[in-house]
Design a protein around this motif. Structure first.
Motif, PDB file in Angstrom:
ATOM      1  N   VAL A  13       0.846  -1.190   0.000  1.00 49.50           N
ATOM      2  CA  VAL A  13       0.000   0.000   0.000  1.00 49.50           C
ATOM      3  C   VAL A  13       0.888   1.249   0.000  1.00 49.50           C
ATOM      4  N   PRO A  14       0.668   2.192  -0.920  1.00 46.97           N
ATOM      5  CA  PRO A  14       1.455   3.432  -0.884  1.00 46.97           C
ATOM      6  C   PRO A  14       1.196   4.212   0.399  1.00 46.97           C
ATOM      7  N   VAL A  15       2.235   4.886   0.894  1.00 46.64           N
ATOM      8  CA  VAL A  15       2.094   5.687   2.104  1.00 46.64           C
ATOM      9  C   VAL A  15       2.890   6.977   1.952  1.00 46.64           C
ATOM     10  N   SER A  16       2.280   8.078   2.357  1.00 49.94           N
ATOM     11  CA  SER A  16       2.968   9.368   2.418  1.00 49.94           C
ATOM     12  C   SER A  16       2.132  10.267   3.320  1.00 49.94           C
ATOM     13  N   ASP A  17       2.392  11.569   3.314  1.00 48.90           N
ATOM     14  CA  ASP A  17       1.568  12.487   4.105  1.00 48.90           C
ATOM     15  C   ASP A  17       1.986  13.924   3.814  1.00 48.90           C
ATOM     16  N   PHE A  18       1.248  14.849   4.425  1.00 44.05           N
ATOM     17  CA  PHE A  18       1.607  16.260   4.450  1.00 44.05           C
ATOM     18  C   PHE A  18       2.025  16.574   5.890  1.00 44.05           C
ATOM     19  N   PHE A  19       3.174  17.210   6.070  1.00 44.40           N
ATOM     20  CA  PHE A  19       3.749  17.390   7.405  1.00 44.40           C
ATOM     21  C   PHE A  19       3.827  18.861   7.789  1.00 44.40           C
ATOM     22  N   TRP A  20       3.349  19.175   8.994  1.00 48.57           N
ATOM     23  CA  TRP A  20       3.601  20.503   9.540  1.00 48.57           C
ATOM     24  C   TRP A  20       5.090  20.622   9.849  1.00 48.57           C
ATOM     25  N   GLU A  21       5.638  21.782   9.595  1.00 44.23           N
ATOM     26  CA  GLU A  21       7.055  22.004   9.894  1.00 44.23           C
ATOM     27  C   GLU A  21       7.319  21.838  11.391  1.00 44.23           C
ATOM     28  N   SER A  22       6.349  22.220  12.215  1.00 47.71           N
ATOM     29  CA  SER A  22       6.515  22.056  13.667  1.00 47.71           C
ATOM     30  C   SER A  22       6.582  20.579  14.042  1.00 47.71           C
ATOM     31  N   PHE A  23       5.856  19.720  13.317  1.00 45.96           N
ATOM     32  CA  PHE A  23       5.996  18.282  13.550  1.00 45.96           C
ATOM     33  C   PHE A  23       7.385  17.817  13.157  1.00 45.96           C
ATOM     34  N   VAL A  24       7.862  18.256  12.002  1.00 42.48           N
ATOM     35  CA  VAL A  24       9.174  17.798  11.514  1.00 42.48           C
ATOM     36  C   VAL A  24      10.263  18.152  12.525  1.00 42.48           C
ATOM     37  N   LYS A  25      10.194  19.342  13.100  1.00 45.04           N
ATOM     38  CA  LYS A  25      11.182  19.738  14.107  1.00 45.04           C
ATOM     39  C   LYS A  25      11.092  18.830  15.336  1.00 45.04           C
ATOM     40  N   ARG A  26       9.876  18.535  15.758  1.00 50.13           N
ATOM     41  CA  ARG A  26       9.699  17.644  16.914  1.00 50.13           C
ATOM     42  C   ARG A  26      10.204  16.239  16.586  1.00 50.13           C
ATOM     43  N   TRP A  27       9.874  15.740  15.412  1.00 53.61           N
ATOM     44  CA  TRP A  27      10.292  14.409  14.964  1.00 53.61           C
ATOM     45  C   TRP A  27      11.816  14.284  14.956  1.00 53.61           C
ATOM     46  N   ARG A  28      12.492  15.297  14.422  1.00 59.81           N
ATOM     47  CA  ARG A  28      13.968  15.279  14.413  1.00 59.81           C
ATOM     48  C   ARG A  28      14.515  15.221  15.828  1.00 59.81           C
ATOM     49  N   ARG A  29      13.943  16.059  16.684  1.00 55.68           N
ATOM     50  CA  ARG A  29      14.446  16.146  18.059  1.00 55.68           C
ATOM     51  C   ARG A  29      14.227  14.835  18.811  1.00 55.68           C
ATOM     52  N   GLU A  30      13.035  14.277  18.701  1.00 61.26           N
ATOM     53  CA  GLU A  30      12.689  13.097  19.492  1.00 61.26           C
ATOM     54  C   GLU A  30      13.347  11.819  18.974  1.00 61.26           C
ATOM     55  N   LEU A  31      13.675  11.786  17.690  1.00 61.54           N
ATOM     56  CA  LEU A  31      14.363  10.613  17.141  1.00 61.54           C
ATOM     57  C   LEU A  31      15.870  10.832  17.016  1.00 61.54           C
ATOM     58  N   ASN A  32      16.351  11.958  17.564  1.00 65.89           N
ATOM     59  CA  ASN A  32      17.792  12.272  17.553  1.00 65.89           C
ATOM     60  C   ASN A  32      18.356  12.285  16.128  1.00 65.89           C
ATOM     61  N   LEU A  33      17.643  12.980  15.239  1.00 63.27           N
ATOM     62  CA  LEU A  33      18.046  13.067  13.843  1.00 63.27           C
ATOM     63  C   LEU A  33      18.719  14.411  13.572  1.00 63.27           C
ATOM     64  N   THR A  34      19.360  14.522  12.425  1.00 68.44           N
ATOM     65  CA  THR A  34      20.053  15.756  12.063  1.00 68.44           C
ATOM     66  C   THR A  34      19.046  16.842  11.685  1.00 68.44           C
ATOM     67  N   GLU A  35      19.523  18.074  11.651  1.00 69.59           N
ATOM     68  CA  GLU A  35      18.671  19.205  11.294  1.00 69.59           C
ATOM     69  C   GLU A  35      18.190  19.130   9.853  1.00 69.59           C
ATOM     70  N   SER A  36      18.864  18.346   9.031  1.00 69.83           N
ATOM     71  CA  SER A  36      18.459  18.233   7.619  1.00 69.83           C
ATOM     72  C   SER A  36      17.578  17.012   7.360  1.00 69.83           C
ATOM     73  N   ALA A  37      17.314  16.205   8.384  1.00 71.07           N
ATOM     74  CA  ALA A  37      16.508  14.990   8.197  1.00 71.07           C
ATOM     75  C   ALA A  37      15.126  15.355   7.678  1.00 71.07           C
ATOM     76  N   ASN A  38      14.637  14.538   6.744  1.00 72.27           N
ATOM     77  CA  ASN A  38      13.384  14.804   6.055  1.00 72.27           C
ATOM     78  C   ASN A  38      12.552  13.520   6.068  1.00 72.27           C
ATOM     79  N   PRO A  39      11.307  13.553   6.571  1.00 71.89           N
ATOM     80  CA  PRO A  39      10.532  12.302   6.661  1.00 71.89           C
ATOM     81  C   PRO A  39      10.282  11.634   5.315  1.00 71.89           C
ATOM     82  N   TYR A  40      10.208  12.401   4.239  1.00 71.33           N
ATOM     83  CA  TYR A  40       9.999  11.791   2.921  1.00 71.33           C
ATOM     84  C   TYR A  40      11.174  10.884   2.558  1.00 71.33           C
TER      85      TYR A  40
END
Length: 374
Positions: A13-40
């Motif tokens: 099944v295809p999967v994707s989404d539309f992401f709030w930038e505030s979510f992306v910042k939280r996601w990077r922080r909570e998963l200990n990812l780099t500032e350039s990490a991109n969920p796509y």
């Protein structure tokens, strides 16, 4: 994506989404990812949407005021918007076109103007939303950058989205009641402009697009914002023309419209739409029930309850994810939230959701205790 939209079962099944930038910042922080990490890229998601300049007037933002907490700008929609940097969405403050006579006298800039597609610049949809950005990159460069890694969809707003942004919801609904035919003439003028913008976008892409998203909200939680017959007379013909133009260019069309569209859902089927998004759960839309009712007459994109995701409760989330995957039986379903991923969703939660879909979204589907007859 194409197999799913053609109502065939792909490998998964295809999967994707539309992401709030505030979510992306939280996601990077909570998963200990780099500032350039991109969920796509991180999750190798299955499609991505791009937005050219759709402003009625091509012009730089006019700054009304700005400090370290907020900015107020006038945009190419001739709309004044206030963006508080700590808030997820902007506030529409005022509209220059505040009478129907002003709208009638208004002249759109050329939909084929190359600046919309080939040059960097300010534009309202890309620049004033969840984030704030001046001088957005040239659209074609974004398409080329993403194209090796994702199916890249273009996007276009239709009449309903334009009037909300350019005139305001209050003015628009008032004028429908006060001047139905006179305002209808202006809706037709707007429809032609955005149909031409879509044609120009497809031409500018020169074969680099894999599909098109048409944006337009005409409903809220309970039902439509206005009479469905008025929609059928003035809005529907332009949506149909856009879908036809997509298909003429071998591009699938996905329509994004919020709210409960039950009263006109069959109209989208009649128009030959490939898939409907986002199918908001809070507006009583249910992809499984729609699939039972309409089968493969249309595709279903979204419909996973973001309010359940926001709880972080893994059992509730597992039930929501696996049950909605029933709609993917026989193809025709793209997994996403029922709007977009907000900052109330934790990084761990989204990570868990993608892993669930990757595990249980493989064909043949095994949905455990949440398997339903379709």
């Amino acid at each position: 994506m194409n197999k799913a939209l053609n109502h065939e079962e792909p490998d998964r099944v295809p999967v994707s989404d539309f992401f709030w930038e505030s979510f992306v910042k939280r996601w990077r922080r909570e998963l200990n990812l780099t500032e350039s990490a991109n969920p796509y890229y991180y999750y190798d998601l299955d499609w991505i949407v791009t937005t050219p300049n759709m402003d009625p007037k091509i012009q730089s933002f006019e700054t009304v005021r700005e400090d370290e907490t907020e900015v107020v700008v006038k945009t190419g929609f001739l709309t004044t918007m206030r963006k508080k940097f700590d808030f997820p969405m902007p506030e529409f403050v005022s509209w220059e076109l505040d009478t129907i006579e002003k709208l009638e006298a208004f002249e759109f800039d050329d939909p084929y103007d190359k600046r919309r597609y080939f040059e960097a610049g300010d534009n309202q949809i890309a620049g004033v939303g969840d984030g704030f950005e001046r001088n957005s990159p040239a659209w074609i460069e974004t398409v080329k950058k993403l194209r090796p890694d994702f199916p890249v969809y273009g996007s276009i707003i239709e009449c309903s989205e334009c009037i909300t942004r350019m005139l305001g919801q209050g003015n628009s609904l008032l004028w429908m009641g006060m001047y139905p035919e006179q305002f209808g003439e202006q809706i037709n003028r707007i429809g032609q402009f955005y149909l031409d913008c879509m044609k120009a976008q497809i031409k500018a892409a020169d074969g680099l697009l894999d599909g098109m998203v048409i944006w337009g909200d005409v409903a809220y939680k309970q039902t439509m914002l206005f009479d469905p017959e008025y929609w059928r007379e003035y809005f529907k013909p332009w949506v149909k023309a856009m879908i036809d133009e997509c298909h003429k260019n071998n591009l699938p069309a996905i329509y994004h419209g919020c709210g409960n569209v039950e009263l006109i859902f069959e109209d989208f089927i009649e128009m030959g739409l490939d898939a409907y998004n986002p199918l908001e759960v809070k507006a009583n839309m249910d992809a499984v029930e729609l699939k039972r009712k309409f089968g493969n007459k249309i595709g279903y994109c979204g419909n996973n309850n973001i309010q359940v995701w926001e709880t972080g409760d893994k059992e509730l989330i597992r039930k929501e994810v696996l049950r909605k995957l029933n709609a993917a039986k026989g193809g025709g379903f793209i997994f996403q939230s029922d709007h977009s991923v907000s900052s109330e969703v934790s990084g761990e939660t989204y990570d868990y959701i993608v892993k669930l879909v990757r595990k249980y979204g493989k064909y043949p589907l095994d949905l455990q205790e949440f398997d339903e007859e379709m």
